[in-house]
Design a protein around this motif. Sequence first.
Motif, mmCIF file in Angstrom:
data_model
loop_
_atom_site.group_PDB
_atom_site.id
_atom_site.type_symbol
_atom_site.label_atom_id
_atom_site.label_comp_id
_atom_site.label_asym_id
_atom_site.label_seq_id
_atom_site.Cartn_x
_atom_site.Cartn_y
_atom_site.Cartn_z
ATOM 1 N N ALA A 67 4.192 4.712 -6.728
ATOM 2 C CA ALA A 67 3.843 5.993 -6.105
ATOM 3 C C ALA A 67 2.570 5.867 -5.268
ATOM 4 O O ALA A 67 2.479 6.424 -4.164
ATOM 5 N N ILE A 68 1.589 5.154 -5.797
ATOM 6 C CA ILE A 68 0.350 4.960 -5.040
ATOM 7 C C ILE A 68 0.614 4.097 -3.816
ATOM 8 O O ILE A 68 0.106 4.368 -2.720
ATOM 9 N N ARG A 69 1.404 3.075 -3.973
ATOM 10 C CA ARG A 69 1.757 2.226 -2.823
ATOM 11 C C ARG A 69 2.388 3.061 -1.726
ATOM 12 O O ARG A 69 1.980 2.985 -0.552
ATOM 13 N N ASP A 70 3.354 3.874 -2.067
ATOM 14 C CA ASP A 70 4.045 4.698 -1.064
ATOM 15 C C ASP A 70 3.097 5.716 -0.432
ATOM 16 O O ASP A 70 3.189 5.997 0.768
ATOM 17 N N ALA A 71 2.163 6.250 -1.219
ATOM 18 C CA ALA A 71 1.236 7.257 -0.700
ATOM 19 C C ALA A 71 0.335 6.665 0.376
ATOM 20 O O ALA A 71 0.083 7.298 1.417
ATOM 21 N N ASP A 107 -4.039 -4.054 10.768
ATOM 22 C CA ASP A 107 -2.851 -3.191 10.772
ATOM 23 C C ASP A 107 -1.579 -3.898 11.232
ATOM 24 O O ASP A 107 -0.649 -3.268 11.713
ATOM 25 N N VAL A 108 -1.524 -5.199 11.063
ATOM 26 C CA VAL A 108 -0.302 -5.940 11.385
ATOM 27 C C VAL A 108 0.663 -5.939 10.204
ATOM 28 O O VAL A 108 1.876 -5.914 10.387
ATOM 29 N N ALA A 109 0.142 -5.941 8.978
ATOM 30 C CA ALA A 109 1.002 -6.063 7.794
ATOM 31 C C ALA A 109 0.451 -5.205 6.661
ATOM 32 O O ALA A 109 0.225 -5.700 5.543
ATOM 33 N N PHE A 110 0.262 -3.915 6.927
ATOM 34 C CA PHE A 110 -0.348 -3.044 5.928
ATOM 35 C C PHE A 110 0.431 -3.061 4.618
ATOM 36 O O PHE A 110 -0.136 -3.271 3.542
ATOM 37 N N GLY A 111 1.725 -2.824 4.667
ATOM 38 C CA GLY A 111 2.525 -2.783 3.448
ATOM 39 C C GLY A 111 2.489 -4.085 2.681
ATOM 40 O O GLY A 111 2.450 -4.089 1.442
ATOM 41 N N VAL A 149 0.941 3.954 2.185
ATOM 42 C CA VAL A 149 1.753 3.607 3.353
ATOM 43 C C VAL A 149 1.966 4.840 4.231
ATOM 44 O O VAL A 149 1.885 4.767 5.464
ATOM 45 N N ARG A 150 2.213 5.996 3.608
ATOM 46 C CA ARG A 150 2.329 7.232 4.389
ATOM 47 C C ARG A 150 1.027 7.539 5.114
ATOM 48 O O ARG A 150 1.026 7.932 6.287
#
Length: 237
Positions: A109-113, A86-90, A115-116
Amino acid sequence: MEPEPSRWEFPSPETADELGLVAVGADLAPGTLLAAYRAGLFPMPLGRTDKLGWWSPDPRGVIPLEDLRVSRSLRRSLRRYRITTDVAFGDVVDACRTIARPHGWISPAIRDAYVRLHRLGWAHSVEAWSEDGELVGGLYGVSIGGLFAGESMFHVDRDASKVALVSLVGRLASGGVPRLLDVQWATDHLRTLGAVEVPRSEYLGRLRQVVSLPAPPWPGDGWLRSGRPTGPPDHPG
């Protein structure tokens, strides 16, 4: 943090077609994603369209934690990389998204979902770093109780994603809690690491047994090598 419940109701996975498609539509809200994984489904677009499909393949790919295959060369690679969670999830999701593969599905859209979902504490990444602080491999997925649903992995250095997977398995195997590592489909690559296929009915039965169990600890517990904490967290670059 538990998000608002989904406004959608998914059909039973047993209604899937021969490809494993259960439903089309809905949304990527956090509550919808969690409801899907708890029911044994995962999202993936239909081909190169904007339509969102919800899948439950039969058979289902899983990696039994006790049967993870670590070759001699992979054991040597375990010493080459530093591992974090969880240091660089995005960055991990972006790397999985941009790597060349024939059936890429990680849309913006999937990437943003995801990340949320990560910000709410439900999605996690394992990162592999080179000695000079470059992100060279990793994986991400969704953790709900004793389930870890792997979504994607990448590497730019040899064995970097495999080392991240070894560390993930070490984390999931700790604590004596039964856990289920779902990899969706048992590809040839994953089979070399111990992935097997199980009938959908067996997968769903195991899912019901583990989904309400305690989840493994995730962020803030330090560097990992082969899944073992080795010191305080420290961003490598």
